[in-house]
Design a protein around this motif. Sequence first.
Motif, PDB file in Angstrom:
ATOM      1  N   GLU A  28      -7.080   6.058   7.471  1.00 49.73           N
ATOM      2  CA  GLU A  28      -7.731   5.057   6.615  1.00 49.73           C
ATOM      3  C   GLU A  28      -6.686   4.204   5.886  1.00 49.73           C
ATOM      4  O   GLU A  28      -6.838   2.980   5.775  1.00 49.73           O
ATOM      5  CB  GLU A  28      -8.646   5.747   5.600  1.00 49.73           C
ATOM      6  CG  GLU A  28      -9.932   6.297   6.198  1.00 49.73           C
ATOM      7  CD  GLU A  28     -10.738   7.099   5.195  1.00 49.73           C
ATOM      8  OE1 GLU A  28     -11.969   7.193   5.363  1.00 49.73           O
ATOM      9  OE2 GLU A  28     -10.140   7.650   4.243  1.00 49.73           O
ATOM     10  N   SER A  29      -5.628   4.864   5.409  1.00 55.11           N
ATOM     11  CA  SER A  29      -4.553   4.136   4.722  1.00 55.11           C
ATOM     12  C   SER A  29      -3.852   3.171   5.667  1.00 55.11           C
ATOM     13  O   SER A  29      -3.531   2.040   5.301  1.00 55.11           O
ATOM     14  CB  SER A  29      -3.534   5.128   4.143  1.00 55.11           C
ATOM     15  OG  SER A  29      -4.124   5.945   3.159  1.00 55.11           O
ATOM     16  N   ILE A  30      -3.611   3.640   6.894  1.00 57.72           N
ATOM     17  CA  ILE A  30      -2.954   2.798   7.896  1.00 57.72           C
ATOM     18  C   ILE A  30      -3.798   1.568   8.187  1.00 57.72           C
ATOM     19  O   ILE A  30      -3.286   0.439   8.243  1.00 57.72           O
ATOM     20  CB  ILE A  30      -2.691   3.611   9.188  1.00 57.72           C
ATOM     21  CG1 ILE A  30      -1.538   4.593   8.951  1.00 57.72           C
ATOM     22  CG2 ILE A  30      -2.387   2.684  10.374  1.00 57.72           C
ATOM     23  CD1 ILE A  30      -1.322   5.582  10.071  1.00 57.72           C
ATOM     24  N   LYS A  31      -5.095   1.760   8.357  1.00 57.16           N
ATOM     25  CA  LYS A  31      -5.991   0.641   8.653  1.00 57.16           C
ATOM     26  C   LYS A  31      -6.030  -0.346   7.480  1.00 57.16           C
ATOM     27  O   LYS A  31      -6.003  -1.567   7.673  1.00 57.16           O
ATOM     28  CB  LYS A  31      -7.393   1.162   8.957  1.00 57.16           C
ATOM     29  CG  LYS A  31      -8.271   0.175   9.702  1.00 57.16           C
ATOM     30  CD  LYS A  31      -9.511   0.863  10.242  1.00 57.16           C
ATOM     31  CE  LYS A  31     -10.299  -0.047  11.160  1.00 57.16           C
ATOM     32  NZ  LYS A  31      -9.591  -0.390  12.401  1.00 57.16           N
ATOM     33  N   TYR A  32      -6.088   0.185   6.279  1.00 57.98           N
ATOM     34  CA  TYR A  32      -6.139  -0.653   5.075  1.00 57.98           C
ATOM     35  C   TYR A  32      -4.856  -1.480   4.942  1.00 57.98           C
ATOM     36  O   TYR A  32      -4.894  -2.698   4.689  1.00 57.98           O
ATOM     37  CB  TYR A  32      -6.319   0.239   3.845  1.00 57.98           C
ATOM     38  CG  TYR A  32      -6.224  -0.491   2.531  1.00 57.98           C
ATOM     39  CD1 TYR A  32      -7.257  -1.327   2.104  1.00 57.98           C
ATOM     40  CD2 TYR A  32      -5.106  -0.343   1.708  1.00 57.98           C
ATOM     41  CE1 TYR A  32      -7.172  -1.995   0.890  1.00 57.98           C
ATOM     42  CE2 TYR A  32      -5.015  -1.010   0.500  1.00 57.98           C
ATOM     43  CZ  TYR A  32      -6.044  -1.834   0.102  1.00 57.98           C
ATOM     44  OH  TYR A  32      -5.949  -2.499  -1.105  1.00 57.98           O
ATOM     45  N   ILE A  33      -3.698  -0.815   5.133  1.00 59.03           N
ATOM     46  CA  ILE A  33      -2.415  -1.513   5.018  1.00 59.03           C
ATOM     47  C   ILE A  33      -2.266  -2.558   6.118  1.00 59.03           C
ATOM     48  O   ILE A  33      -1.804  -3.683   5.871  1.00 59.03           O
ATOM     49  CB  ILE A  33      -1.257  -0.496   5.057  1.00 59.03           C
ATOM     50  CG1 ILE A  33      -1.220   0.270   3.733  1.00 59.03           C
ATOM     51  CG2 ILE A  33       0.089  -1.190   5.308  1.00 59.03           C
ATOM     52  CD1 ILE A  33      -0.261   1.437   3.719  1.00 59.03           C
ATOM     53  N   ALA A  34      -2.675  -2.200   7.339  1.00 61.95           N
ATOM     54  CA  ALA A  34      -2.594  -3.157   8.454  1.00 61.95           C
ATOM     55  C   ALA A  34      -3.432  -4.402   8.150  1.00 61.95           C
ATOM     56  O   ALA A  34      -3.020  -5.531   8.434  1.00 61.95           O
ATOM     57  CB  ALA A  34      -3.065  -2.500   9.743  1.00 61.95           C
ATOM     58  N   THR A  35      -4.605  -4.198   7.536  1.00 60.79           N
ATOM     59  CA  THR A  35      -5.473  -5.323   7.186  1.00 60.79           C
ATOM     60  C   THR A  35      -4.808  -6.216   6.134  1.00 60.79           C
ATOM     61  O   THR A  35      -4.836  -7.451   6.235  1.00 60.79           O
ATOM     62  CB  THR A  35      -6.826  -4.813   6.654  1.00 60.79           C
ATOM     63  OG1 THR A  35      -7.461  -4.030   7.670  1.00 60.79           O
ATOM     64  CG2 THR A  35      -7.741  -5.972   6.278  1.00 60.79           C
ATOM     65  N   LYS A  36      -4.175  -5.600   5.133  1.00 61.36           N
ATOM     66  CA  LYS A  36      -3.506  -6.386   4.093  1.00 61.36           C
ATOM     67  C   LYS A  36      -2.329  -7.174   4.670  1.00 61.36           C
ATOM     68  O   LYS A  36      -2.120  -8.340   4.321  1.00 61.36           O
ATOM     69  CB  LYS A  36      -3.021  -5.464   2.969  1.00 61.36           C
ATOM     70  CG  LYS A  36      -4.141  -4.949   2.076  1.00 61.36           C
ATOM     71  CD  LYS A  36      -3.603  -4.265   0.834  1.00 61.36           C
ATOM     72  CE  LYS A  36      -3.006  -5.237  -0.146  1.00 61.36           C
ATOM     73  NZ  LYS A  36      -2.589  -4.592  -1.415  1.00 61.36           N
ATOM     74  N   VAL A  37      -1.553  -6.522   5.554  1.00 60.91           N
ATOM     75  CA  VAL A  37      -0.423  -7.223   6.190  1.00 60.91           C
ATOM     76  C   VAL A  37      -0.940  -8.379   7.038  1.00 60.91           C
ATOM     77  O   VAL A  37      -0.361  -9.480   7.037  1.00 60.91           O
ATOM     78  CB  VAL A  37       0.409  -6.250   7.049  1.00 60.91           C
ATOM     79  CG1 VAL A  37       1.462  -7.013   7.849  1.00 60.91           C
ATOM     80  CG2 VAL A  37       1.083  -5.200   6.166  1.00 60.91           C
ATOM     81  N   GLU A  38      -2.046  -8.150   7.754  1.00 59.21           N
ATOM     82  CA  GLU A  38      -2.647  -9.211   8.579  1.00 59.21           C
ATOM     83  C   GLU A  38      -3.041 -10.412   7.723  1.00 59.21           C
ATOM     84  O   GLU A  38      -2.782 -11.571   8.086  1.00 59.21           O
ATOM     85  CB  GLU A  38      -3.874  -8.668   9.310  1.00 59.21           C
ATOM     86  CG  GLU A  38      -4.563  -9.701  10.186  1.00 59.21           C
ATOM     87  CD  GLU A  38      -5.923  -9.230  10.686  1.00 59.21           C
ATOM     88  OE1 GLU A  38      -6.576 -10.026  11.395  1.00 59.21           O
ATOM     89  OE2 GLU A  38      -6.336  -8.104  10.361  1.00 59.21           O
ATOM     90  N   GLY A  49       0.813  -1.210   0.000  1.00 59.34           N
ATOM     91  CA  GLY A  49       0.000   0.000   0.000  1.00 59.34           C
ATOM     92  C   GLY A  49       0.844   1.256   0.000  1.00 59.34           C
ATOM     93  O   GLY A  49       2.069   1.213   0.113  1.00 59.34           O
ATOM     94  N   VAL A  50       0.147   2.389  -0.131  1.00 59.58           N
ATOM     95  CA  VAL A  50       0.798   3.704  -0.173  1.00 59.58           C
ATOM     96  C   VAL A  50       0.141   4.607   0.852  1.00 59.58           C
ATOM     97  O   VAL A  50      -1.090   4.626   0.991  1.00 59.58           O
ATOM     98  CB  VAL A  50       0.670   4.340  -1.576  1.00 59.58           C
ATOM     99  CG1 VAL A  50       1.337   5.712  -1.610  1.00 59.58           C
ATOM    100  CG2 VAL A  50       1.259   3.433  -2.637  1.00 59.58           C
ATOM    101  N   ILE A  51       0.959   5.354   1.581  1.00 52.93           N
ATOM    102  CA  ILE A  51       0.446   6.332   2.548  1.00 52.93           C
ATOM    103  C   ILE A  51       0.933   7.708   2.136  1.00 52.93           C
ATOM    104  O   ILE A  51       2.136   7.926   1.963  1.00 52.93           O
ATOM    105  CB  ILE A  51       0.931   6.020   3.985  1.00 52.93           C
ATOM    106  CG1 ILE A  51       0.424   4.648   4.411  1.00 52.93           C
ATOM    107  CG2 ILE A  51       0.449   7.090   4.959  1.00 52.93           C
ATOM    108  CD1 ILE A  51       0.959   4.192   5.753  1.00 52.93           C
ATOM    109  N   GLU A  52      -0.005   8.617   1.945  1.00 57.44           N
ATOM    110  CA  GLU A  52       0.361   9.986   1.586  1.00 57.44           C
ATOM    111  C   GLU A  52       0.476  10.812   2.859  1.00 57.44           C
ATOM    112  O   GLU A  52      -0.511  11.070   3.537  1.00 57.44           O
ATOM    113  CB  GLU A  52      -0.691  10.589   0.656  1.00 57.44           C
ATOM    114  CG  GLU A  52      -0.283  11.942   0.109  1.00 57.44           C
ATOM    115  CD  GLU A  52      -1.291  12.468  -0.906  1.00 57.44           C
ATOM    116  OE1 GLU A  52      -1.376  13.697  -1.038  1.00 57.44           O
ATOM    117  OE2 GLU A  52      -1.987  11.656  -1.541  1.00 57.44           O
TER     118      GLU A  52
END
Length: 218
Positions: free
Chosen positions: A111-121, A78-81
């Motif tokens: 929102e980006s952090i939550k999305y990336i954390a979900t993908k890593v999980e 993912g990408v975090i701006e």
Amino acid sequence: LSREQKLYLYNNISYEEYKNEFESAKIVAANIDIKFAIVGVIIGIFIVCAYYLVKEVFSSKLQNEDDIFNLYRIDKVGVIESAGDKKKKFIIDRILMAVKNRNNKNYTIDESIKYIATKVEIICKKNGIDNLVFLETVSNSNKVDILEKISMELKSKGIVIDVIWNILQDCDELEKTVNVNNVVIIGEIDKTYYSNLEECITVLRQYNVNLLGNIVIE
């Protein structure tokens, strides 16, 4: 006498003739101004394009969110701006980024952090992983808070994250990374050096460390 009348007497032409010549001269001057303005805009666009071409081709730092995948075939998680860095960018950078992301939904940092954390999980559960390393590629990065937030999200899911900074010079950090054996690369636009990134990935691959993905901070 008015200016027009004085010129009429001086040039010995009719007032109407002078008036017509004067109006024609104004139109010609206006057309010249427009031509110069158009030429100026074209030159400006050319200079901007040349600047970004040189920057893209010759920069020693990460320029694109897809570079890590394109160069090393490590999947992008993912990408975090980063809001702070966005304010520091030149206005043309912000315009180009807006055009580039025009079809993408704008996510907040949280929102980006939550999305990336979900993908890593998901990646971790799929591979039976409960401990992994976030390998930061920028020394003294000011993005620690972002990585800590992702780590906290994953900790609540039973996944332990170790943030490692320097595997190229710190033997303890290298050993810890190799022992954990699962790594997500953290890249930062305009901050991560390609040379440093390549050295880290080369070392990790020599030890057969699992490179699970990359996260890019813009």
